[in-house]
Write a protein that holds these residues in place. Structure first.
Motif, short mmCIF file in Angstrom:
data_model
loop_
_atom_site.label_atom_id
_atom_site.label_comp_id
_atom_site.label_asym_id
_atom_site.label_seq_id
_atom_site.Cartn_x
_atom_site.Cartn_y
_atom_site.Cartn_z
N ARG A 8 0.84 -1.21 0.00
CA ARG A 8 0.00 0.00 0.00
C ARG A 8 0.87 1.25 0.00
NH1 ARG A 8 -3.21 -3.14 3.38
NH2 ARG A 8 -2.53 -2.15 5.31
N LEU A 9 1.98 1.21 0.75
CA LEU A 9 2.87 2.39 0.78
C LEU A 9 3.45 2.63 -0.61
CD1 LEU A 9 4.61 4.46 2.56
CD2 LEU A 9 6.41 2.75 2.33
N LEU A 10 3.93 1.56 -1.25
CA LEU A 10 4.52 1.70 -2.59
C LEU A 10 3.49 2.23 -3.58
CD1 LEU A 10 6.95 -1.27 -3.22
CD2 LEU A 10 7.46 1.18 -3.25
N LYS A 11 2.25 1.71 -3.48
CA LYS A 11 1.20 2.17 -4.40
C LYS A 11 0.96 3.67 -4.21
CE LYS A 11 -1.52 -1.92 -5.52
NZ LYS A 11 -0.57 -2.82 -4.80
N ALA A 12 0.96 4.10 -2.92
CA ALA A 12 0.74 5.53 -2.63
C ALA A 12 1.87 6.37 -3.22
CB ALA A 12 0.65 5.73 -1.13
N VAL A 13 3.10 5.84 -3.13
CA VAL A 13 4.25 6.58 -3.68
C VAL A 13 4.11 6.67 -5.19
CG1 VAL A 13 6.73 6.46 -4.10
CG2 VAL A 13 5.83 6.05 -1.80
N ARG A 14 3.79 5.53 -5.82
CA ARG A 14 3.67 5.51 -7.29
C ARG A 14 2.52 6.40 -7.75
NH1 ARG A 14 4.55 -0.44 -6.99
NH2 ARG A 14 6.79 -0.78 -7.20
N LYS A 15 1.47 6.46 -6.95
CA LYS A 15 0.27 7.24 -7.34
C LYS A 15 0.55 8.74 -7.16
CE LYS A 15 -3.94 7.61 -5.24
NZ LYS A 15 -4.50 7.12 -4.06
N ARG A 16 1.14 9.10 -6.02
CA ARG A 16 1.24 10.52 -5.65
C ARG A 16 2.56 11.16 -6.07
NH1 ARG A 16 -0.96 9.03 -0.58
NH2 ARG A 16 -3.21 9.38 -0.53
N ALA A 17 3.61 10.34 -6.17
CA ALA A 17 4.93 10.96 -6.40
C ALA A 17 5.31 10.88 -7.88
CB ALA A 17 5.98 10.25 -5.55
N THR A 18 6.11 11.86 -8.29
CA THR A 18 6.60 11.89 -9.67
C THR A 18 7.94 11.17 -9.73
OG1 THR A 18 5.64 14.09 -9.80
CG2 THR A 18 7.16 13.45 -11.58
N ARG A 19 8.08 10.23 -10.64
CA ARG A 19 9.33 9.47 -10.76
C ARG A 19 10.50 10.44 -10.98
NH1 ARG A 19 10.40 4.41 -11.13
NH2 ARG A 19 12.15 3.54 -12.27
N GLY A 20 11.57 10.26 -10.20
CA GLY A 20 12.75 11.11 -10.36
C GLY A 20 12.69 12.40 -9.56
N ASP A 21 11.59 12.56 -8.79
CA ASP A 21 11.43 13.78 -7.98
C ASP A 21 11.42 13.40 -6.49
OD1 ASP A 21 8.79 16.33 -7.62
OD2 ASP A 21 10.63 15.93 -6.51
N PRO A 22 12.60 13.45 -5.84
CA PRO A 22 12.70 13.00 -4.43
C PRO A 22 11.74 13.72 -3.49
CG PRO A 22 14.89 13.35 -5.37
CD PRO A 22 13.92 13.86 -6.38
N GLN A 23 11.55 15.03 -3.70
CA GLN A 23 10.67 15.76 -2.78
C GLN A 23 9.24 15.22 -2.83
OE1 GLN A 23 11.61 18.02 -0.37
NE2 GLN A 23 9.53 17.50 0.26
N SER A 24 8.80 14.83 -4.04
CA SER A 24 7.42 14.30 -4.15
C SER A 24 7.32 12.92 -3.51
CB SER A 24 7.00 14.23 -5.63
OG SER A 24 7.68 13.19 -6.31
N VAL A 25 8.42 12.15 -3.50
CA VAL A 25 8.43 10.84 -2.82
C VAL A 25 8.33 11.05 -1.31
CG1 VAL A 25 9.86 8.81 -2.32
CG2 VAL A 25 9.68 9.67 -4.66
N ILE A 26 9.08 12.02 -0.80
CA ILE A 26 9.06 12.34 0.64
C ILE A 26 7.64 12.77 1.04
CG2 ILE A 26 9.86 14.03 2.34
CD1 ILE A 26 12.56 13.99 0.66
N SER A 27 7.04 13.67 0.25
CA SER A 27 5.68 14.16 0.56
C SER A 27 4.66 13.03 0.49
CB SER A 27 5.30 15.26 -0.42
OG SER A 27 6.27 16.28 -0.41
N ALA A 28 4.81 12.13 -0.47
CA ALA A 28 3.85 11.02 -0.62
C ALA A 28 3.91 10.09 0.59
CB ALA A 28 4.15 10.24 -1.90
N ILE A 29 5.12 9.80 1.07
CA ILE A 29 5.26 8.93 2.23
C ILE A 29 4.71 9.62 3.48
CG2 ILE A 29 6.90 7.75 3.76
CD1 ILE A 29 8.64 7.23 1.26
N ASP A 30 5.03 10.90 3.64
CA ASP A 30 4.50 11.64 4.80
C ASP A 30 2.98 11.65 4.78
OD1 ASP A 30 7.19 14.07 4.83
OD2 ASP A 30 6.84 12.35 6.14
N HIS A 31 2.39 11.87 3.61
CA HIS A 31 0.92 11.91 3.50
C HIS A 31 0.33 10.55 3.88
CE1 HIS A 31 -3.09 11.90 1.64
NE2 HIS A 31 -3.03 13.22 1.74
#
Ligand SMILES: O=C(NCCCCCn1ccc2cnccc21)c1cc(-c2ccc(F)cc2)cc(O)c1O
Ligand SMILES: [Mg+2]
Length: 214
Positions: A8-31
């Protein structure tokens, strides 16, 4: 159940974060951790303190003890100068598998070497196996009863140099009393406490920054 949570965490990262954009990965995990399921990442509040210490040290060689899902690994690696290297140790193979995918999604694989195993086995092999002389920055976030023995082990293996910065998570919750007593009383360290909160909660926690004086 843990594996399902990781999916579920990985799906949330893939859904919310932009590939190659670390800040969006951080925000997706925090969310995900704030709104879906709590997890023991260092989190956004302590993560900002981590960011400021990493930026101040600007390290070439980094050791992270405790990768978990790769959240702090991405936080640190995104701030490193070109050519800098981060070695991160993870004991749990399931966590390591998730972390590899989170790190890949952030596009930071080139800076990061994820090693599976126990700190006490790998710390003595850093020189011969990774060609590391000394570390500039160490983030401690693994078994809380290993912070002190592993710090002493790093000293004994000559992996710390004058000015190496140790930053320890969870010094209040779950707590690392023996480690705190050591770095705060030892003449070999200059230590200070950054008061914060346990990730995604109102409970007190904090980070201890300790500079090795040689
Ligand atoms: O236990 C924590 N982390 C460690 C996880 C296991 C690390 C295993 N591991 C990884 C590399 C490695 C190398 N060698 C040996 C072992 C190694 C932790 C716990 C809490 C927490 C939990 C519940 C609660 F109610 C309040 C707080 C919060 C945190 O921020 C934490 O970090
Ligand atoms: Mg932690």
């Amino acid at each position: 159940l843990a594996l399902l949570w990781h999916d579920r965490l990985l799906k949330a990262v893939r859904k919310r974060a932009t590939r190659g954009d670390p800040q969006s990965v951080i925000s997706a995990i925090d969310h995900f951790c704030r709104h879906n399921e709590w997890a023991m990442n260092v989190g956004d509040e302590k993560g900002s303190i981590l960011d400021s210490v990493v930026s101040e040290v600007n390290p070439e060689k980094v050791l992270e003890l405790g990768t978990y899902c790769g959240y702090s690994t991405v936080r640190i690696a995104r701030l490193l100068p070109p050519g800098a290297r981060l070695i991160t140790l993870e004991f749990n193979v399931d966590y390591a598998a998730i972390a590899r995918q989170v790190i890949a999604w952030a596009g930071l694989e080139d800076k990061i070497q994820l090693v599976e195993g126990a700190s006490e086995d790998w710390i003595p092999r850093m020189k011969e196996h990774f060609g590391i002389e000394t570390f500039d920055f160490v983030f401690l976030d693994h078994w809380k009863d290993r912070y002190l023995p592993d710090t002493k082990l790093m000293e004994d293996c000559g992996l710390l140099r004058k000015g190496t910065v140790l930053l320890a998570d969870n010094v209040i919750c779950p707590g690392v009393p023996d480690y705190l007593e050591y770095v705060r009383n030892s003449l070999s360290y200059k230590s200070c406490y950054f008061k914060s909160h346990l990730e995604y909660t109102k409970a007190e926690d904090g980070l201890e920054k300790s500079v090795f004086l040689g």
